[in-house]
Design an enzyme around this catalytic site. Structure first.
Site, PDB file in Angstrom:
ATOM      1  N   SER A  25      -0.485 -37.907 -63.836  1.00  0.00           N
ATOM      2  CA  SER A  25      -0.552 -36.456 -63.850  1.00  0.00           C
ATOM      3  C   SER A  25      -0.713 -35.908 -65.259  1.00  0.00           C
ATOM      4  CB  SER A  25       0.674 -35.817 -63.205  1.00  0.00           C
ATOM      5  OG  SER A  25       1.813 -36.020 -64.024  1.00  0.00           O
ATOM      6  N   TYR A  58      -3.478 -34.433 -61.369  1.00  0.00           N
ATOM      7  CA  TYR A  58      -2.820 -33.276 -60.759  1.00  0.00           C
ATOM      8  C   TYR A  58      -1.794 -32.712 -61.736  1.00  0.00           C
ATOM      9  CZ  TYR A  58       0.909 -36.623 -59.821  1.00  0.00           C
ATOM     10  OH  TYR A  58       1.889 -37.570 -59.967  1.00  0.00           O
ATOM     11  N   GLY A  73       0.708 -41.448 -67.443  1.00  0.00           N
ATOM     12  CA  GLY A  73       0.140 -42.604 -66.761  1.00  0.00           C
ATOM     13  C   GLY A  73      -1.139 -43.083 -67.426  1.00  0.00           C
TER      14      GLY A  73
END
Length: 124
Positions: A25, A58, A73
């Site tokens: 994200s 997102y 990530g």
């Protein structure tokens, strides 16, 4: 016909953090996502002006007025702290509405505070 149109964007934000070990994200200052009309968990495209990388992820809201822009990530491998990015959200809009729809565009300062909010882009 349904068209994919620009819904809102945060223009030239500066990446403040990159956390490879987080699940994924982008964490964005809540003030900025509210101003751009972007929602929590909404899919966004990230464009890195420094290296040309483009990715989708997102949104996770960050602390309001903190200026945080943190790629989490795997995205942390593509975008580094200090990079200038554009955060883009799209919406599916029927053609008749798309002709008059005005996206929200948030321009930010180097510290990710809001410089200007417009409902259109004008390029002379």
């Amino acid at each position: 016909m349904i068209l994919n149109m620009l819904k809102g964007k945060i223009h030239r934000a500066t990446v403040t953090q990159a956390d490879l070990n987080y699940m994924g994200s982008i964490t964005i200052d809540k003030t900025l996502i509210d101003a751009a009309g972007i929602l929590e968990n909404e899919k966004v495209q990230i464009v890195d002006n420094n290296n040309g990388a483009r990715l989708e992820t997102y949104v996770i809201p960050g602390k309001r007025d903190s200026g945080i822009i943190c790629l989490n990530g795997a995205a942390a491998r593509l975008v580094q702290p200090g990079d200038e990015i554009i955060i883009i959200a799209y919406a599916q809009i029927i053609e008749s509405e798309a002709k008059t729809y005005k996206p929200k565009v948030v321009f930010v300062n180097d510290d990710n505070t809001i410089k200007e909010i417009t409902n259109y882009e004008f390029n002379e």
